[in-house]
Design a protein around this motif. Structure first.
Motif, mmCIF file in Angstrom:
data_model
loop_
_atom_site.group_PDB
_atom_site.id
_atom_site.type_symbol
_atom_site.label_atom_id
_atom_site.label_comp_id
_atom_site.label_asym_id
_atom_site.label_seq_id
_atom_site.Cartn_x
_atom_site.Cartn_y
_atom_site.Cartn_z
ATOM 1 N N ARG A 153 36.603 38.463 33.799
ATOM 2 C CA ARG A 153 37.345 39.682 34.096
ATOM 3 C C ARG A 153 38.765 39.340 34.507
ATOM 4 O O ARG A 153 39.078 38.205 34.880
ATOM 5 C CB ARG A 153 36.662 40.483 35.204
ATOM 6 N N VAL A 154 39.616 40.360 34.437
ATOM 7 C CA VAL A 154 40.998 40.225 34.865
ATOM 8 C C VAL A 154 41.310 41.373 35.816
ATOM 9 O O VAL A 154 40.837 42.497 35.616
ATOM 10 C CB VAL A 154 41.961 40.228 33.648
ATOM 11 N N ALA A 155 42.057 41.092 36.862
ATOM 12 C CA ALA A 155 42.386 42.099 37.867
ATOM 13 C C ALA A 155 43.888 42.139 38.066
ATOM 14 O O ALA A 155 44.556 41.096 38.124
ATOM 15 C CB ALA A 155 41.685 41.804 39.192
ATOM 16 N N HIS A 157 46.685 43.486 40.692
ATOM 17 C CA HIS A 157 46.896 43.986 42.048
ATOM 18 C C HIS A 157 48.346 44.423 42.201
ATOM 19 O O HIS A 157 49.266 43.812 41.662
ATOM 20 C CB HIS A 157 46.582 42.887 43.089
ATOM 21 N N ALA A 170 43.911 47.800 42.854
ATOM 22 C CA ALA A 170 43.602 46.878 41.762
ATOM 23 C C ALA A 170 42.978 47.626 40.596
ATOM 24 O O ALA A 170 42.272 48.619 40.769
ATOM 25 C CB ALA A 170 42.650 45.782 42.232
ATOM 26 N N ILE A 171 43.285 47.113 39.400
ATOM 27 C CA ILE A 171 42.623 47.541 38.168
ATOM 28 C C ILE A 171 41.884 46.331 37.628
ATOM 29 O O ILE A 171 42.494 45.295 37.359
ATOM 30 C CB ILE A 171 43.634 48.065 37.127
ATOM 31 N N THR A 172 40.585 46.451 37.493
ATOM 32 C CA THR A 172 39.758 45.333 37.053
ATOM 33 C C THR A 172 39.116 45.669 35.717
ATOM 34 O O THR A 172 38.549 46.748 35.557
ATOM 35 C CB THR A 172 38.666 45.005 38.093
ATOM 36 N N VAL A 173 39.213 44.721 34.770
ATOM 37 C CA VAL A 173 38.613 44.879 33.451
ATOM 38 C C VAL A 173 37.745 43.664 33.191
ATOM 39 O O VAL A 173 38.217 42.528 33.323
ATOM 40 C CB VAL A 173 39.684 45.014 32.352
ATOM 41 N N ASP A 174 36.454 43.901 32.832
ATOM 42 C CA ASP A 174 35.595 42.764 32.504
ATOM 43 C C ASP A 174 35.286 42.755 31.013
ATOM 44 O O ASP A 174 35.593 43.702 30.285
ATOM 45 C CB ASP A 174 34.310 42.777 33.347
ATOM 46 N N VAL A 179 36.046 49.222 33.068
ATOM 47 C CA VAL A 179 37.335 49.277 33.749
ATOM 48 C C VAL A 179 37.108 49.913 35.115
ATOM 49 O O VAL A 179 36.609 51.032 35.212
ATOM 50 C CB VAL A 179 38.375 50.077 32.951
ATOM 51 N N THR A 180 37.452 49.189 36.179
ATOM 52 C CA THR A 180 37.288 49.679 37.551
ATOM 53 C C THR A 180 38.661 49.870 38.168
ATOM 54 O O THR A 180 39.486 48.953 38.160
ATOM 55 C CB THR A 180 36.467 48.684 38.387
ATOM 56 N N SER A 182 40.622 50.970 41.627
ATOM 57 C CA SER A 182 40.527 51.197 43.071
ATOM 58 C C SER A 182 41.621 52.173 43.474
ATOM 59 O O SER A 182 42.762 51.791 43.713
ATOM 60 C CB SER A 182 40.673 49.870 43.830
#
Length: 350
Positions: A153-155, A157, A170-174, A179-180, A182
């Motif tokens: 994954r890549v985040a 911040h 943060a935007i997190t993509v695995d 896509v998560t 926050s």
């Protein structure tokens, strides 16, 4: 059609009559070919091969008609239309001339971007004619063999400009495609959601199922009176401008082994539905009750009132259907005095 000999059961047939019958059938076939198929080829709106992997179909394209040829591995390999023709690959002739009465347009297909793991890049979005229709931000990852896609994954911040000392977002993509975000997501444009998988652990799937059931309950319950349910809906005393407590009660005259309650909220042109409750009592007359809470992100005012509709659908032991709906407006409209004017001494509850 040509005239043919008439044969009846029990009659003796002659060889000459049979010969005339054979000639008549051949003439019928020739007449049919000349009338129905004046030129060579196949006639049909859609022609599919025996292997079901190649087809020729006629499809509407606005005011025009398009003939589309699909082959294995290349859907819409050839498109023929009065506005112009398009081929996704090379055209090879068999020695005969290739003629067209309209424009002939050969457009190369959009090239597939090369794989570039562990990159964040902007790519062009192109249509079938290789014309650019937009841009997208693509995050490409790589999953080591034997690893879970979630582990790659890549985040991203960042800190808000207005509050540099505040908490990081943060935007997190695995690599599984999740896509998560926050925090809040503000979209300037169009947001498209993909297909929701049939997973009962996915809250989106559960919400879609409950929404469909709620729409069905609201569609069935069209009567405002039903002596077997006697539905009553009021706004609870603890309601205020930020939320409305909907008090739902009934006075049933028989046991209902299965019943459901749905609710529709309309405010300023926007409509939402929700399933409130499902229950049942096979042997006793138990009232249908519920007290759902409707929050208001924008506070209620007399100028921005909302209408709440509650629908009840119930089945008795023999399977007969009973349904009723009732609506309230919050806040309620102001009362008028005897002259038709607003009562100045009346406080409008919110």
């Amino acid at each position: 059609m040509t005239e043919r000999a008439e044969f009846r059961d029990g009659e003796r047939l002659r060889a000459g009559d049979l010969n005339r019958e054979s000639a008549s059938r051949r003439q019928d076939v020739e007449d049919h070919r000349g009338l129905a198929h004046p030129g060579p080829g196949l006639l049909g709106a859609s022609i599919i091969s025996a292997a079901d992997d190649t087809s020729i179909s006629q499809v509407p394209a606005g005011p025009f008609t398009t003939v589309r040829v699909d082959v294995p591995g290349a859907p819409e390999a050839l498109r023929l239309a009065s506005r112009g023709h398009r081929a996704l690959g090379p055209i090879q002739g068999s020695g005969a001339s290739l003629r067209t009465a309209a424009a002939l347009r050969l457009v190369p297909g959009a090239a597939t971007p090369a794989s570039a793991p562990w990159t964040i890049r902007a790519l062009d979005i192109r249509d079938d004619d290789n014309r650019r229709t937009g841009r997208e931000l693509r995050v490409e990852l790589r999953v080591p063999p034997g690893s879970s896609p979630v582990s790659s994954r890549v985040a991203v911040h960042f800190r808000p400009v207005a509050n540099p000392a505040g908490p990081e977002h943060a935007i997190t993509v695995d690599a599984a495609g999740t896509v998560t975000i926050s925090g809040d997501l503000h979209v300037r444009g169009t947001l498209s959601e993909g297909l929701i998988p049939a997973d009962r652990a996915d809250p989106r799937f559960v919400a879609a199922i409950l929404g469909a059931v709620a729409e069905r309950v609201l569609g069935v319950a069209t009567a405002t009176e039903n002596p077997s349910i006697k539905l009553a809906v009021t706004a609870g005393a603890a309601s205020d401008a930020d939320r409305t407590i909907v008090e739902i009660s009934s006075n049933v005259d028989r046991p209902f082994p299965l019943w459901g309650v749905a609710m529709e909220i309309e405010r300023q042109g926007r409509r939402t539905v929700r399933m409130v409750r499902v229950g049942g009592e096979p042997t006793q007359k138990v009232p249908i009750t519920a007290s759902p809470v409707v929050p208001w992100p924008v506070r209620l005012t007399p100028g921005t009132a909302a209408t709440i509709t509650v629908a009840v659908v119930a089945f008795d032991a023999p399977g007969d259907l009973f349904a009723q709906r009732a609506s309230i407006t919050v806040p309620p409209p102001p009362e008028l005095d005897d002259d038709g004017d607003l009562d100045e001494g009346l406080e409008i509850p919110v």
